[in-house]
Design a protein around this motif. Structure first.
Motif, mmCIF file in Angstrom:
data_model
loop_
_atom_site.group_PDB
_atom_site.id
_atom_site.type_symbol
_atom_site.label_atom_id
_atom_site.label_comp_id
_atom_site.label_asym_id
_atom_site.label_seq_id
_atom_site.Cartn_x
_atom_site.Cartn_y
_atom_site.Cartn_z
ATOM 1 N N HIS A 71 10.120 9.486 -66.268
ATOM 2 C CA HIS A 71 10.697 9.657 -64.935
ATOM 3 C C HIS A 71 10.208 8.605 -63.947
ATOM 4 N N GLY A 72 9.529 7.590 -64.468
ATOM 5 C CA GLY A 72 9.007 6.544 -63.599
ATOM 6 C C GLY A 72 10.029 5.475 -63.272
ATOM 7 N N LYS A 73 9.586 4.487 -62.505
ATOM 8 C CA LYS A 73 10.435 3.371 -62.100
ATOM 9 C C LYS A 73 10.633 2.427 -63.284
ATOM 10 N N SER A 74 11.859 1.949 -63.441
ATOM 11 C CA SER A 74 12.179 1.000 -64.512
ATOM 12 C C SER A 74 12.188 -0.427 -63.972
ATOM 13 N N PHE A 75 11.866 -1.360 -64.827
ATOM 14 C CA PHE A 75 11.841 -2.774 -64.475
ATOM 15 C C PHE A 75 12.527 -3.609 -65.551
ATOM 16 N N THR A 76 13.066 -4.757 -65.152
ATOM 17 C CA THR A 76 13.372 -5.797 -66.131
ATOM 18 C C THR A 76 12.042 -6.495 -66.420
ATOM 19 N N SER A 77 11.997 -7.354 -67.396
ATOM 20 C CA SER A 77 10.764 -8.085 -67.685
ATOM 21 C C SER A 77 10.359 -8.968 -66.503
ATOM 22 N N MET A 78 11.327 -9.585 -65.858
ATOM 23 C CA MET A 78 11.035 -10.427 -64.690
ATOM 24 C C MET A 78 10.483 -9.573 -63.540
ATOM 25 N N GLU A 79 11.069 -8.419 -63.311
ATOM 26 C CA GLU A 79 10.589 -7.528 -62.252
ATOM 27 C C GLU A 79 9.187 -7.012 -62.558
ATOM 28 N N PHE A 80 8.917 -6.729 -63.829
ATOM 29 C CA PHE A 80 7.584 -6.262 -64.214
ATOM 30 C C PHE A 80 6.550 -7.363 -63.993
ATOM 31 N N ALA A 81 6.915 -8.605 -64.271
ATOM 32 C CA ALA A 81 6.008 -9.726 -64.009
ATOM 33 C C ALA A 81 5.672 -9.792 -62.520
ATOM 34 N N THR A 82 6.674 -9.651 -61.680
ATOM 35 C CA THR A 82 6.458 -9.661 -60.226
ATOM 36 C C THR A 82 5.575 -8.481 -59.811
ATOM 37 N N TYR A 83 5.821 -7.320 -60.406
ATOM 38 C CA TYR A 83 5.018 -6.124 -60.150
ATOM 39 C C TYR A 83 3.544 -6.408 -60.472
ATOM 40 N N LEU A 84 3.275 -6.979 -61.657
ATOM 41 C CA LEU A 84 1.891 -7.272 -62.042
ATOM 42 C C LEU A 84 1.264 -8.297 -61.099
ATOM 43 N N GLU A 85 2.041 -9.279 -60.717
ATOM 44 C CA GLU A 85 1.526 -10.299 -59.799
ATOM 45 C C GLU A 85 1.089 -9.651 -58.475
#
Length: 157
Positions: A76-90
């Protein structure tokens, strides 16, 4: 910042262990990373679902340190594309001072206490994967994010 992945139970299939270790070894060139394993709960067949979640939850919470930022891998969490996940980690690298802790729960999910302790929930897919497989997928996605952030050719748009 250090990234930690907490999982319930050891990875049984050797091909998953080998692949996870490959990505863990690649990851250390970018960021400190550790995978912490909580041993399987004994006598689970004698426990109700809620009791199993509570016992696992207690062990998860014991592994946390002051200053940890807890993120649950949850359907039930937020979904990301790989690019969005990279931005999230940054972004997390700039605001999390100690450990960014991701947790893959047991077969029934998390206890209420773990949900309350968490800062966020993220989802890797609307599909369901085995707990063994999701470990590999998630470690690979962290590695992919690091290569994206370093403008390396691993990820293709």
């Amino acid at each position: 910042m250090k990234i930690s992945l907490i999982v319930i139970g050891k990875t049984d299939a050797s091909y998953f262990v080998d692949a996870i270790n490959e990505y863990k070894n690649r990851l250390v060139h970018y960021i400190p990373f550790e995978m912490e394993i909580i041993p399987d709960i004994k006598n689970v067949k004698n426990l109700r679902e809620e009791q199993q979640k509570e016992k696992e939850g207690e062990l998860i919470l014991k592994m946390l340190q002051p200053g940890d930022y807890l993120v649950l891998l949850d359907e039930h969490g937020k979904s990301f594309t790989s690019m969005e996940f990279a931005t999230y980690l940054e972004r997390k690298m700039h605001v999390v001072s100690k450990r960014l802790v991701f947790v893959i729960g047991g077969p029934y999910g998390f206890s209420e206490a773990v949900y309350k302790a968490a800062s966020e929930k993220i989802s890797l897919s609307k599909m369901t994967f085995s707990h063994q497989m999701i470990r590999l997928i998630f470690v690979e996605q962290i590695y992919r994010a690091m290569t994206i952030l370093n403008n390396e050719p691993y990820h293709h748009e």
